[in-house]
Design an enzyme around this catalytic site. Sequence first.
Site, PDB file in Angstrom:
ATOM      1  N   PHE A   1       0.893  -1.167   0.000  1.00 37.99           N
ATOM      2  CA  PHE A   1       0.000   0.000   0.000  1.00 37.99           C
ATOM      3  C   PHE A   1       0.931   1.217   0.000  1.00 37.99           C
ATOM      4  O   PHE A   1       1.341   1.697   1.052  1.00 37.99           O
ATOM      5  CB  PHE A   1      -0.894   0.004   1.241  1.00 37.99           C
ATOM      6  CG  PHE A   1      -1.932  -1.089   1.286  1.00 37.99           C
ATOM      7  CD1 PHE A   1      -1.574  -2.427   1.314  1.00 37.99           C
ATOM      8  CD2 PHE A   1      -3.283  -0.772   1.307  1.00 37.99           C
ATOM      9  CE1 PHE A   1      -2.538  -3.426   1.360  1.00 37.99           C
ATOM     10  CE2 PHE A   1      -4.255  -1.762   1.349  1.00 37.99           C
ATOM     11  CZ  PHE A   1      -3.881  -3.098   1.375  1.00 37.99           C
ATOM     12  N   ASP A   2       1.258   1.677  -1.192  1.00 40.78           N
ATOM     13  CA  ASP A   2       2.366   2.630  -1.288  1.00 40.78           C
ATOM     14  C   ASP A   2       2.054   4.006  -0.712  1.00 40.78           C
ATOM     15  O   ASP A   2       2.963   4.778  -0.444  1.00 40.78           O
ATOM     16  CB  ASP A   2       2.821   2.766  -2.741  1.00 40.78           C
ATOM     17  CG  ASP A   2       3.360   1.449  -3.270  1.00 40.78           C
ATOM     18  OD1 ASP A   2       2.602   0.472  -3.275  1.00 40.78           O
ATOM     19  OD2 ASP A   2       4.530   1.393  -3.664  1.00 40.78           O
TER      20      ASP A   2
ATOM     21  N   TYR B   1      10.184   0.117  -7.457  1.00 38.03           N
ATOM     22  CA  TYR B   1       9.241   0.592  -8.466  1.00 38.03           C
ATOM     23  C   TYR B   1       9.183   2.102  -8.520  1.00 38.03           C
ATOM     24  O   TYR B   1       9.367   2.772  -7.521  1.00 38.03           O
ATOM     25  CB  TYR B   1       7.841   0.063  -8.120  1.00 38.03           C
ATOM     26  CG  TYR B   1       7.122  -0.554  -9.288  1.00 38.03           C
ATOM     27  CD1 TYR B   1       7.454  -1.822  -9.731  1.00 38.03           C
ATOM     28  CD2 TYR B   1       6.117   0.129  -9.956  1.00 38.03           C
ATOM     29  CE1 TYR B   1       6.793  -2.396 -10.807  1.00 38.03           C
ATOM     30  CE2 TYR B   1       5.453  -0.443 -11.032  1.00 38.03           C
ATOM     31  CZ  TYR B   1       5.798  -1.708 -11.446  1.00 38.03           C
ATOM     32  OH  TYR B   1       5.142  -2.270 -12.511  1.00 38.03           O
TER      33      TYR B   1
ATOM     34  N   ASP C   1     -13.089  15.565  -5.303  1.00 42.07           N
ATOM     35  CA  ASP C   1     -14.085  16.366  -4.594  1.00 42.07           C
ATOM     36  C   ASP C   1     -14.558  17.456  -5.550  1.00 42.07           C
ATOM     37  O   ASP C   1     -13.907  18.484  -5.715  1.00 42.07           O
ATOM     38  CB  ASP C   1     -13.445  16.948  -3.329  1.00 42.07           C
ATOM     39  CG  ASP C   1     -14.435  17.767  -2.513  1.00 42.07           C
ATOM     40  OD1 ASP C   1     -15.579  17.945  -2.968  1.00 42.07           O
ATOM     41  OD2 ASP C   1     -14.050  18.227  -1.423  1.00 42.07           O
TER      42      ASP C   1
HETATM   43 CO    CO Z   1       3.708  -3.935 -12.284  1.00 43.25          CO
END
Ligand code: CO
Length: 640
Positions: A296-297, A381, A440
Amino acid sequence: MAGPIRHPLDPLSAEEVQQAVQLLRARGKVTPTTRFVSVSLKEPRKERVHAFTGQEAIPREAFAVLFDNATSTCYEAVISLAASQVLSWKQIPDVQPTMTIDEQIECEQAVLASDEFKAALKRHYGIDDTRLVMVDIWSAGNYGSAEDRTRRLARPLCFLRRDPTDNGYARPIEGLRPVVDLNTMQVIRVEEYGRWPLPPGECNYAADRVTNLRRDIKPLEIAQPAGPTFEVDGHQVRWQNWSFVVGFNAREGLTLHHLRYRDEGRNRPILYRASLTEMVVPYGDPGPTQRRKNAFDVGEYGMGMCANSLELGCDCLGLIRYFDANLVTSRGEPLVIKNAICMHEEDYGILWKHTDRRLNSPEVRRSRRLVISSISTVENYEYGFFWYLYQDGSVQFEVKLTGVLSLGASQPDERPKYGALVAPQVYAPNHQHFFNVRLDFDLDGVANSVQQVDVIPDELGEANPFENAFQARATTIKTEKQARAHLNLQTARSWKIVNPAILNAVGEPVGYRLVPGDDSFPMGSPNAWWRKRAGFVNYHVWVTPHADDEKYGAGDFPNQSAGGDGLMRWTARDRPIEATDVVLWYTMGHTHIPRPEDYPVMPTAYVGFLLKPHGFFNLNPANDVPPSPKKVAGKSACCH
Ligand code: CO
């Protein structure tokens, strides 16, 4: 505080961040074992921002998240910078806030210093020297054990470089999984799952290590001899008819605020706040060394904390305006990411064109877009976050996925079932990337509604004699549960945000449409451990009534959480969402079946969506864009 009046949504300056830290210290809130997780702007209430005229400053406040390693306790504080006061101080029980950058570094050092890890490395690979070992922190998740609930944990992945600048990800240390207590910064054990040899090859991407770089590329330069078209004041930006505020914080990274479009002399509000709220990357291999992999980056790693400084090598062409990110180290020292945000203009091909055949007069306009972007490196990543504003009133969000795949080692004779070999014995497991974006909307005011639009063929019969009829059917969504929905290719489903009180020239409510791009359904079961914490993947679209404390799709503290928080919990209340201040949440997924071409570094993959005016304007808002000067074929487009 004296000085020019800033927009109330301008992020905290470096001085304001330090002022907040000093106030917390002075009030005795900081011990030697306290970590600052984040210090960011406490955004004023929306009514106050809408009432802001630029003449009178709105008192500035900061929001801080702290964590005490000695007691494993999290705190949230609100600090008035104007009044030099701690306005609130709240203990949050049983949560693990985002891991800090300092913990990434200290965790690596802890593993490298661990006798147990060194002994295992020696047993498995015959190596004494840990200097070439890379340790990526990786979140621990929550798999129902007592330690997942009670300790602050990391489960790092380790790799072995051949030499100090080699791409170490090419050589995963597959069989060893150290488990680190981040409170004590000790390796509590090294889990061993078997023996995998290091892959035999090497593969690098750094320019000084790639032989035979191609030599046939001629320079391509973008010239803007009269300067950029945008104007910047603090973090407020004006570009042609657009105006907005650039935001940034440790958790979400880049955010956009108060986005408006000048139309016939009026600054019409469109989006009050747009942000990436969470993401998750679940992996699909059930094997013991791979099955805990998910990230959960945003909530676990902090997308803003992981942002690159674009100072040394910019990723954009043209005249660039940068913004710094003013953050804090976990010990409260200033952490300034120079040039964390890049803004520039880009040519984007043809905006529109028509040739009147009888007049033989082509009319063509070049499209230009404003790009506001930031790139984060989360261990292996890279994620690039790109907001684009267009001259026709469209807004686009695009995530660029690149960097190095999360790799494992496979046995010499093994053909992996749950992923692909990208090189001999180098294994890339299948995975997905889900991003949740919070939009929003304040279209011409705060009271908006959301319609689900399905395109449906007419029934056959007398009214449809040629069997060709179809219509777009808009259903106004009344409650949160009704709003939970998936994409539907069969009905070309899209969503329209409207202001029911404001009608356009043809008598329809003014609106903007969410046009989804590439998307996916989650492959893991609803009972998969990672999915319990990632309820935002359960639907592609959600709508909630605006609430200041509902910002993150997986809840405020997804790290090691038991799950169930965020969108699933809020929308279970089924609150009414018609003609109210609505927030639209969109989840987009990218299913990544790796291929050898993704190795050693992955060519960029893209996932995103478009917000398109749909009856917001009375005609093509780009009808007034002037033609570009004509050019002579074969000559450079530049002025010299
Ligand atoms: Co990937």
